[in-house]
Scaffold this motif. Structure first.
Motif, PDB file in Angstrom:
ATOM      1  N   ALA A 270      46.282   2.629  -1.772  1.00 25.98           N
ATOM      2  CA  ALA A 270      47.121   2.029  -2.810  1.00 25.98           C
ATOM      3  C   ALA A 270      46.879   0.529  -2.933  1.00 25.98           C
ATOM      4  N   ASN A 271      46.395  -0.089  -1.864  1.00 27.19           N
ATOM      5  CA  ASN A 271      46.175  -1.534  -1.873  1.00 27.19           C
ATOM      6  C   ASN A 271      44.826  -1.932  -2.448  1.00 27.19           C
ATOM      7  N   THR A 272      43.929  -0.974  -2.599  1.00 25.75           N
ATOM      8  CA  THR A 272      42.573  -1.305  -3.041  1.00 25.75           C
ATOM      9  C   THR A 272      42.130  -0.529  -4.274  1.00 25.75           C
ATOM     10  N   TYR A 273      42.947   0.432  -4.745  1.00 23.91           N
ATOM     11  CA  TYR A 273      42.523   1.227  -5.899  1.00 23.91           C
ATOM     12  C   TYR A 273      42.397   0.335  -7.127  1.00 23.91           C
ATOM     13  N   ARG A 274      41.597   0.771  -8.108  1.00 24.56           N
ATOM     14  CA  ARG A 274      41.231  -0.121  -9.212  1.00 24.56           C
ATOM     15  C   ARG A 274      42.377  -0.426 -10.164  1.00 24.56           C
ATOM     16  N   PHE A 275      43.460   0.280 -10.057  1.00 20.54           N
ATOM     17  CA  PHE A 275      44.697  -0.091 -10.739  1.00 20.54           C
ATOM     18  C   PHE A 275      45.847   0.331  -9.840  1.00 20.54           C
ATOM     19  N   ASP A 276      47.046  -0.099 -10.167  1.00 25.68           N
ATOM     20  CA  ASP A 276      48.196   0.193  -9.315  1.00 25.68           C
ATOM     21  C   ASP A 276      48.528   1.685  -9.404  1.00 25.68           C
ATOM     22  N   PRO A 277      48.424   2.429  -8.314  1.00 24.88           N
ATOM     23  CA  PRO A 277      48.657   3.878  -8.372  1.00 24.88           C
ATOM     24  C   PRO A 277      50.117   4.253  -8.606  1.00 24.88           C
ATOM     25  N   PHE A 278      51.012   3.271  -8.582  1.00 21.46           N
ATOM     26  CA  PHE A 278      52.427   3.559  -8.830  1.00 21.46           C
ATOM     27  C   PHE A 278      52.813   3.327 -10.287  1.00 21.46           C
ATOM     28  N   ASP A 279      51.873   2.904 -11.101  1.00 25.46           N
ATOM     29  CA  ASP A 279      52.096   2.653 -12.526  1.00 25.46           C
ATOM     30  C   ASP A 279      52.058   3.990 -13.255  1.00 25.46           C
ATOM     31  N   VAL A 280      53.196   4.446 -13.787  1.00 24.07           N
ATOM     32  CA  VAL A 280      53.290   5.779 -14.385  1.00 24.07           C
ATOM     33  C   VAL A 280      52.623   5.863 -15.756  1.00 24.07           C
ATOM     34  N   THR A 281      52.084   4.757 -16.268  1.00 23.81           N
ATOM     35  CA  THR A 281      51.319   4.821 -17.511  1.00 23.81           C
ATOM     36  C   THR A 281      49.840   5.117 -17.240  1.00 23.81           C
ATOM     37  N   LYS A 282      49.476   5.294 -15.969  1.00 25.20           N
ATOM     38  CA  LYS A 282      48.088   5.553 -15.590  1.00 25.20           C
ATOM     39  C   LYS A 282      47.973   6.897 -14.873  1.00 25.20           C
ATOM     40  N   VAL A 283      46.779   7.491 -14.949  1.00 24.64           N
ATOM     41  CA  VAL A 283      46.479   8.685 -14.157  1.00 24.64           C
ATOM     42  C   VAL A 283      45.493   8.316 -13.061  1.00 24.64           C
ATOM     43  N   TRP A 284      45.517   9.087 -11.970  1.00 28.53           N
ATOM     44  CA  TRP A 284      44.498   8.948 -10.936  1.00 28.53           C
ATOM     45  C   TRP A 284      43.288   9.789 -11.343  1.00 28.53           C
ATOM     46  N   SER A 285      42.121   9.245 -11.196  1.00 28.19           N
ATOM     47  CA  SER A 285      40.911  10.007 -11.493  1.00 28.19           C
ATOM     48  C   SER A 285      40.816  11.206 -10.558  1.00 28.19           C
ATOM     49  N   GLN A 286      40.565  12.375 -11.130  1.00 30.71           N
ATOM     50  CA  GLN A 286      40.394  13.570 -10.300  1.00 30.71           C
ATOM     51  C   GLN A 286      39.043  13.584  -9.598  1.00 30.71           C
ATOM     52  N   LYS A 287      38.133  12.694 -10.011  1.00 30.33           N
ATOM     53  CA  LYS A 287      36.892  12.515  -9.260  1.00 30.33           C
ATOM     54  C   LYS A 287      37.179  11.791  -7.950  1.00 30.33           C
ATOM     55  N   ASP A 288      38.136  10.854  -8.003  1.00 32.56           N
ATOM     56  CA  ASP A 288      38.508  10.122  -6.790  1.00 32.56           C
ATOM     57  C   ASP A 288      39.422  10.951  -5.895  1.00 32.56           C
ATOM     58  N   TYR A 289      40.354  11.665  -6.507  1.00 31.39           N
ATOM     59  CA  TYR A 289      41.348  12.443  -5.751  1.00 31.39           C
ATOM     60  C   TYR A 289      41.452  13.829  -6.398  1.00 31.39           C
ATOM     61  N   PRO A 290      40.600  14.766  -5.957  1.00 31.59           N
ATOM     62  CA  PRO A 290      40.543  16.091  -6.588  1.00 31.59           C
ATOM     63  C   PRO A 290      41.856  16.861  -6.426  1.00 31.59           C
ATOM     64  N   LEU A 291      42.054  17.804  -7.323  1.00 28.31           N
ATOM     65  CA  LEU A 291      43.224  18.673  -7.249  1.00 28.31           C
ATOM     66  C   LEU A 291      43.109  19.606  -6.043  1.00 28.31           C
ATOM     67  N   ILE A 292      44.197  19.742  -5.310  1.00 22.03           N
ATOM     68  CA  ILE A 292      44.279  20.644  -4.172  1.00 22.03           C
ATOM     69  C   ILE A 292      45.352  21.688  -4.477  1.00 22.03           C
ATOM     70  N   GLU A 293      45.012  22.938  -4.410  1.00 21.69           N
ATOM     71  CA  GLU A 293      45.987  23.996  -4.716  1.00 21.69           C
ATOM     72  C   GLU A 293      47.056  24.072  -3.631  1.00 21.69           C
ATOM     73  N   VAL A 294      48.295  24.227  -4.072  1.00 22.32           N
ATOM     74  CA  VAL A 294      49.433  24.365  -3.163  1.00 22.32           C
ATOM     75  C   VAL A 294      50.017  25.764  -3.231  1.00 22.32           C
ATOM     76  N   GLY A 295      50.254  26.233  -4.457  1.00 20.01           N
ATOM     77  CA  GLY A 295      50.920  27.522  -4.610  1.00 20.01           C
ATOM     78  C   GLY A 295      50.948  27.968  -6.046  1.00 20.01           C
ATOM     79  N   ARG A 296      51.764  28.967  -6.285  1.00 21.14           N
ATOM     80  CA  ARG A 296      51.849  29.584  -7.612  1.00 21.14           C
ATOM     81  C   ARG A 296      53.315  29.720  -7.992  1.00 21.14           C
ATOM     82  N   MET A 297      53.670  29.182  -9.148  1.00 20.70           N
ATOM     83  CA  MET A 297      55.030  29.283  -9.656  1.00 20.70           C
ATOM     84  C   MET A 297      55.095  30.391 -10.701  1.00 20.70           C
ATOM     85  N   VAL A 298      56.043  31.297 -10.539  1.00 18.30           N
ATOM     86  CA  VAL A 298      56.220  32.428 -11.457  1.00 18.30           C
ATOM     87  C   VAL A 298      57.663  32.425 -11.947  1.00 18.30           C
TER      88      VAL A 298
END
Length: 483
Positions: A270-298
């Motif tokens: 969070a201290n070195t990423y190219r923009f503030d990761p807590f800024d809700v107007t931005k997305v994190w690149s999925q190349k930098d932080y890929p999606l990890i499956e957790v579960g399935r909602m039904v």
């Protein structure tokens, strides 16, 4: 002869002898004030509507479950993710944001995507949208933003002048505005859209180590959207189209499902990423932080009563459980107070005790009294703490993981002011047909704006995101990109 089971009673349980005729003085009256059944019936009717939500007033809901499909206990000790195969019951409420309770389902608007997990260690609410970002990034701007989405105080009409004036003076909104004006601005159904926690949250494992996390619900039905002309026709013919579709799909056994995934970021990034990761107007690149499956909602069960379950359901990002915590996201920090406060005003101080909100785990508090206290109010048990009579005590193992804070107290914004790279990237990802529809939608939305100054100010933002983007909007409005 009525049986006890189907005998009509008053609210205090007394049998009603006549529910067709009020008690009057003679055949022509007047009506007697002693007809307490009539008075109670009318008084209750006057109070059948609680104040509607200021935002997300119109919604649809359903019950279901989350089934864990991957072991992520190295990241979080939250009990709902404790083991593969575990199922946690939940309730979901989908909603539009700006419209009133009777508005149309098929308007161009973000959709609320709120999930209440009834976990072993209390309720956990994930209160997000169908978009990964938001219009603003500090809660202090939220009342002003929502005012622009509401009705003009004199005309009582929607006011595009206010909408675009605010957006043009708030360049951080450009990313969400672009998403809203694309095809995804009008989902085909509530089943055919993704959901997002939007904010950055914190997961903590059993050793006290933490990571930053973002939530993604990926629809298994596929993403489908409505063309504006079809949406407009549905708004006229069936303004409850999304509500009806969700109910009927579940009723027919076509249970909608989403894959729950997360992005995980090490705390130090969070201290070195190219923009503030807590800024809700931005997305994190999925190349930098890929999606990890957790579960399935039904979602597999419809509500039995809309008011009791959908309308009285209350969600707050501050409804947390051990293993899940918040981040310094300024918008999230404000929501931690605002949502619970809205529920205390709208539904009451004891809203968490209502059946739809009540945890499945045991509740032991020293909170007493208040309107609509429907349980035994703690009975004769001890009502203060600390005490020496064996009342509930805190569990030190569930203290929050400590975190560092630094800096001088001040009214400061985010250091990062690049509001254009991500909306520009999104524009360039669209096909030519999608770009044309995006431009057409924005031009149509901006034409009613009376001030060229507002239009030009907004065009400059589009241009900074991508020159072609700005030029095409300007041409559609018969204007030139400002120098």
């Amino acid at each position: 002869m009525s049986t006890e089971k189907n005998k009509l009673t008053t609210s205090w349980g007394a049998p009603v002898g006549d529910n067709q005729n009020s008690i009057t003085a003679g055949a022509r009256g007047p009506t007697l004030i002693q007809d307490v059944h009539l008075l109670e019936k009318l008084a209750h009717f006057n109070r059948e509507r609680v104040p509607e939500r200021v935002v997300h007033a119109k919604g649809a809901g359903a019950h279901g479950y989350l089934e864990v499909t991957q072991d992520l206990t190295k990241y979080t000790k939250a009990s709902l993710f404790a083991e593969v195969g575990k199922r946690t019951p939940l309730f979901v409420r989908f909603s539009t944001v700006a419209g009133e309770n009777g508005s149309s389902d098929t308007v161009r608007d973000p959709r609320g995507f709120a999930v209440k997990f009834y976990t072993d260690e209390g309720n956990y609410d994930l209160v997000g949208n169908n978009t990964p970002v938001f219009f603003i990034r500090d809660a202090i701007k939220f009342p002003d933003f929502i005012h622009t989405q509401k009705r003009h105080p004199q005309t009582h009409l929607k006011n595009p002048n206010a909408v675009w004036d605010f957006w043009s003076l708030s360049p951080e909104s450009l990313h969400q505005v672009t998403i809203l004006m694309t095809d995804r601005g009008i989902p085909a159904t509530l089943r055919h859209m993704h959901g997002f926690g939007s904010h950055t949250f914190k997961w903590v494992n059993s050793e006290g180590a933490g990571v930053w996390v973002k939530y993604h619900f990926k629809t298994e039905q596929g993403v489908k959207n409505l063309a504006p002309d079809v949406a407009a026709q549905l708004a006229a013919d069936n303004p409850d189209y999304h509500t009806e579709d969700l109910f009927n799909a579940i009723k027919q056994g076509d249970f909608p499902a989403w894959k729950l995934c997360v992005q995980i970021m090490p705390l130090e990034d969070a201290n070195t990423y190219r923009f503030d990761p807590f800024d809700v107007t931005k997305v994190w690149s999925q190349k930098d932080y890929p999606l990890i499956e957790v579960g399935r909602m039904v979602l597999d069960r419809n509500p039995e009563n809309y008011f009791a379950e959908v309308e009285q359901a209350t969600f707050s990002p501050g409804t947390l459980v051990p293993g899940i915590d918040v981040s310094p996201d300024k918008m999230l920090q404000g929501r931690l107070f605002a949502y619970g406060d809205a529920h205390r005003y709208r539904v009451g101080a004891n809203h968490q005790a209502l059946p739809i909100n009540r945890p499945r785990s045991e509740v032991n508090t020293y909170q007493r009294d208040g309107q609509m206290r429907a349980d035994d109010n703690g009975g004769s048990s001890v009502y203060y703490e600390p005490n020496s009579v064996g009342g509930p005590k805190e569990s030190p193992e569930n203290k929050i993981a400590p975190f560092e804070v630094s800096g001088s107290a001040d009214s400061v914004g985010y250091d990062h002011h690049d509001h254009y790279t991500q909306p520009g990237d999104l524009y360039r990802l669209l096909s030519e047909d999608e770009r044309s529809r995006l431009v057409q939608t924005i031009v149509g939305a901006m034409k009613p704006v009376e001030s060229d100054e507002i239009k030009l100010r907004q065009i400059a933002h589009f241009y900074k995101a991508d020159p072609e983007y700005g030029i095409r909007i300007a041409e559609g409005l018969g204007l030139s990109v400002p120098e």
